[in-house]
Design an enzyme around this catalytic site. Structure first.
Site, PDB file in Angstrom:
ATOM      1  N   SER A 126      -9.081  -2.865  17.925  1.00 60.59           N
ATOM      2  CA  SER A 126     -10.274  -2.579  18.729  1.00 60.59           C
ATOM      3  C   SER A 126     -10.624  -3.792  19.570  1.00 60.59           C
ATOM      4  O   SER A 126     -10.347  -4.936  19.189  1.00 60.59           O
ATOM      5  CB  SER A 126     -11.453  -2.268  17.806  1.00 60.59           C
ATOM      6  OG  SER A 126     -12.655  -2.185  18.548  1.00 60.59           O
ATOM      7  N   TYR A 168     -17.115  -4.923  10.669  1.00 61.61           N
ATOM      8  CA  TYR A 168     -16.224  -4.049  11.445  1.00 61.61           C
ATOM      9  C   TYR A 168     -15.403  -4.897  12.416  1.00 61.61           C
ATOM     10  O   TYR A 168     -14.171  -4.768  12.485  1.00 61.61           O
ATOM     11  CB  TYR A 168     -17.005  -2.977  12.208  1.00 61.61           C
ATOM     12  CG  TYR A 168     -16.073  -2.114  13.039  1.00 61.61           C
ATOM     13  CD1 TYR A 168     -15.188  -1.241  12.422  1.00 61.61           C
ATOM     14  CD2 TYR A 168     -16.046  -2.220  14.428  1.00 61.61           C
ATOM     15  CE1 TYR A 168     -14.291  -0.481  13.166  1.00 61.61           C
ATOM     16  CE2 TYR A 168     -15.159  -1.461  15.185  1.00 61.61           C
ATOM     17  CZ  TYR A 168     -14.276  -0.593  14.549  1.00 61.61           C
ATOM     18  OH  TYR A 168     -13.381   0.145  15.294  1.00 61.61           O
TER      19      TYR A 168
HETATM   20  P1  NDP Z   1     -12.976   9.405  13.901  1.00 57.12           P
HETATM   21  O1  NDP Z   1     -14.140   9.184  12.989  1.00 57.12           O
HETATM   22  O2  NDP Z   1     -13.058  10.520  14.876  1.00 57.12           O
HETATM   23  O3  NDP Z   1     -11.641   9.533  13.046  1.00 57.12           O
HETATM   24  C1  NDP Z   1     -11.382   8.674  11.963  1.00 57.12           C
HETATM   25  C2  NDP Z   1     -10.209   9.172  11.157  1.00 57.12           C
HETATM   26  O4  NDP Z   1      -9.961   8.229  10.077  1.00 57.12           O
HETATM   27  C3  NDP Z   1     -10.467  10.523  10.525  1.00 57.12           C
HETATM   28  O5  NDP Z   1      -9.320  11.315  10.619  1.00 57.12           O
HETATM   29  C4  NDP Z   1     -10.746  10.187   9.072  1.00 57.12           C
HETATM   30  O6  NDP Z   1     -10.293  11.222   8.227  1.00 57.12           O
HETATM   31  C5  NDP Z   1      -9.872   8.947   8.872  1.00 57.12           C
HETATM   32  N1  NDP Z   1     -10.351   8.161   7.733  1.00 57.12           N
HETATM   33  C6  NDP Z   1     -11.463   7.389   7.667  1.00 57.12           C
HETATM   34  N2  NDP Z   1     -11.614   6.894   6.425  1.00 57.12           N
HETATM   35  C7  NDP Z   1     -10.577   7.387   5.689  1.00 57.12           C
HETATM   36  C8  NDP Z   1     -10.189   7.264   4.333  1.00 57.12           C
HETATM   37  N3  NDP Z   1     -10.885   6.527   3.451  1.00 57.12           N
HETATM   38  N4  NDP Z   1      -9.064   7.902   3.911  1.00 57.12           N
HETATM   39  C9  NDP Z   1      -8.359   8.644   4.778  1.00 57.12           C
HETATM   40  N5  NDP Z   1      -8.655   8.795   6.078  1.00 57.12           N
HETATM   41  C10 NDP Z   1      -9.768   8.177   6.522  1.00 57.12           C
HETATM   42  O7  NDP Z   1     -12.811   8.008  14.663  1.00 57.12           O
HETATM   43  P2  NDP Z   1     -11.734   7.492  15.755  1.00 57.12           P
HETATM   44  O8  NDP Z   1     -10.721   8.505  16.043  1.00 57.12           O
HETATM   45  O9  NDP Z   1     -12.504   6.924  16.854  1.00 57.12           O
HETATM   46  O10 NDP Z   1     -11.128   6.274  14.945  1.00 57.12           O
HETATM   47  C11 NDP Z   1      -9.740   6.078  14.747  1.00 57.12           C
HETATM   48  C12 NDP Z   1      -9.448   4.592  14.758  1.00 57.12           C
HETATM   49  O11 NDP Z   1      -9.760   4.082  16.048  1.00 57.12           O
HETATM   50  C13 NDP Z   1     -10.277   3.765  13.776  1.00 57.12           C
HETATM   51  O12 NDP Z   1      -9.439   2.817  13.158  1.00 57.12           O
HETATM   52  C14 NDP Z   1     -11.311   3.080  14.666  1.00 57.12           C
HETATM   53  O13 NDP Z   1     -11.726   1.856  14.121  1.00 57.12           O
HETATM   54  C15 NDP Z   1     -10.492   2.887  15.920  1.00 57.12           C
HETATM   55  N6  NDP Z   1     -11.232   2.672  17.142  1.00 57.12           N
HETATM   56  C16 NDP Z   1     -12.150   3.603  17.569  1.00 57.12           C
HETATM   57  C17 NDP Z   1     -12.837   3.368  18.762  1.00 57.12           C
HETATM   58  C18 NDP Z   1     -13.899   4.291  19.245  1.00 57.12           C
HETATM   59  O14 NDP Z   1     -14.703   3.865  20.119  1.00 57.12           O
HETATM   60  N7  NDP Z   1     -13.953   5.535  18.793  1.00 57.12           N
HETATM   61  C19 NDP Z   1     -12.552   2.187  19.580  1.00 57.12           C
HETATM   62  C20 NDP Z   1     -11.587   1.288  19.024  1.00 57.12           C
HETATM   63  C21 NDP Z   1     -10.944   1.549  17.867  1.00 57.12           C
HETATM   64  P3  NDP Z   1     -11.145  11.882   7.022  1.00 57.12           P
HETATM   65  O15 NDP Z   1     -12.591  11.592   7.267  1.00 57.12           O
HETATM   66  O16 NDP Z   1     -10.794  13.331   7.066  1.00 57.12           O
HETATM   67  O17 NDP Z   1     -10.612  11.207   5.806  1.00 57.12           O
HETATM   68  C1  8X3 Z   2     -14.841   0.726  18.361  1.00 51.53           C
HETATM   69  C2  8X3 Z   2     -15.286   0.136  19.649  1.00 51.53           C
HETATM   70  O1  8X3 Z   2     -17.084  -1.244  20.738  1.00 51.53           O
HETATM   71  O2  8X3 Z   2     -17.774   0.567  19.264  1.00 51.53           O
HETATM   72  O3  8X3 Z   2     -13.904  -0.107  17.788  1.00 51.53           O
HETATM   73  O4  8X3 Z   2     -16.846  -1.454  18.347  1.00 51.53           O
HETATM   74  S1  8X3 Z   2     -16.806  -0.544  19.461  1.00 51.53           S
END
Ligand code: NDP
Ligand code: 8X3
Length: 248
Positions: free
Chosen positions: A136, A149
């Protein structure tokens, strides 16, 4: 030959979009997450030949081991690991933050990621595969309330680059993809509030899960002699300026 990806966090957001993008280009996917009904829906939509669902909490090592050991033959030859599962919990300043939230983020974003990677490295090396990790911008640019985070994502960004050093000479490609604001369930999970999520993204034309999935697909399908080390991407509406001065 059909290639196989292991995509964590495939029940929502970036991971779900990534599975769709990969399957559309002929990949098979092991799709993981805790929400079984969402993985079942992906199988129904994309086909059992293309999707193998693995329902487990990435923080539970025994369940992770069982999922890997239980991969059917068609899905066991992993060519690509997408380290995507992750979350933020809370936006409180460090001095007010909930320690359980911090532990959850460390267990999910750091500990589970390194364990899964270590366990899949033998097959990835055998197949000269690739690892793509979703870090991120929070790992490079801090903001108030980012605390653990941000730290966990700095770890993800750097661990992924460090893997590249250790995998030198193996043919395994390693890429750290570091997005800014993507509209997914991320902010709903972080705050517990759909309103807070809608407020954050409203009017900002944020990136989508599909934007990141297409980036992952592009990296995954590059010729095998090419390694993209890092990609940092943001919506046009977001930037990284943020120095503040507190005055008396
Ligand atoms: P979502 O919340 O939409 O998706 C997160 C996914 O992670 C879900 O499929 C969830 O599945 C899974 N997950 C979370 N905790 C667990 C666990 N304990 N065991 C198994 N699976 C888990 O978020 P995003 O798609 O945005 O996030 C995906 C990645 O992208 C993350 O690592 C996030 O930090 C990163 N990211 C996101 C950004 C954003 O702005 N959205 C920006 C930068 C990075 P379930 O709950 O079914 O277990
Ligand atoms: C998720 C992006 O800017 O919300 O990693 O932390 S931010």
């Amino acid at each position: 030959m059909t290639r196989t990806a292991f995509v964590t966090g495939a029940t929502a957001g970036i991971g779900e979009a990534t599975v769709r993008a990969l399957v559309a280009k002929g990949w098979r996917c092991v799709a993981t997450g805790r929400r079984k009904e969402r993985l079942d829906a992906l199988v129904a939509e994309l086909g059992a030949d293309n999707i193998h669902p693995c329902v487990f909490d990435v923080r539970e090592e025994a369940a992770m081991d069982a999922a890997i050991a239980g991969l059917p033959e068609d899905f066991a030859g992993i060519d690509l690991l997408v380290n995507n599962a992750g979350l933020a919990q809370g936006l409180s300043p460090a001095q007010e933050a909930d320690l359980d939230d911090w532990q959850t983020m460390i267990d999910t974003n750091v500990t589970a990621m390194v364990k899964l990677t270590r366990k899949l490295l033998p097959v990835l090396i055998e197949r000269k595969g690739a690892i793509i990790a979703i870090g991120s911008v929070a790992g490079s640019y801090v903001y108030p309330g980012g605390n653990v985070y941000a730290g966990s994502k700095a770890f993800a960004n750097h661990f992924t680059l460090a893997l590249r050093a250790d995998l030198h000479g193996t043919g395994v490609r390693v890429t750290s993809i570091e997005p800014g604001m993507v509209e997914t369930e991320f902010t709903l999970v972080r705050t517990g509030s759909q309103q807070a999520s809608d407020d954050l993204y409203r009017g900002s034309d944020p990136m989508t899960g599909e934007d990141i999935a297409n980036t992952i697909l592009w990296v995954a399908e590059l010729p095998s002699h090419l390694n993209i080390n890092r990609i940092e991407l943001m919506p046009v509406s977001q930037d990284f300026a943020g120095f503040r001065v507190a005055r008396d």
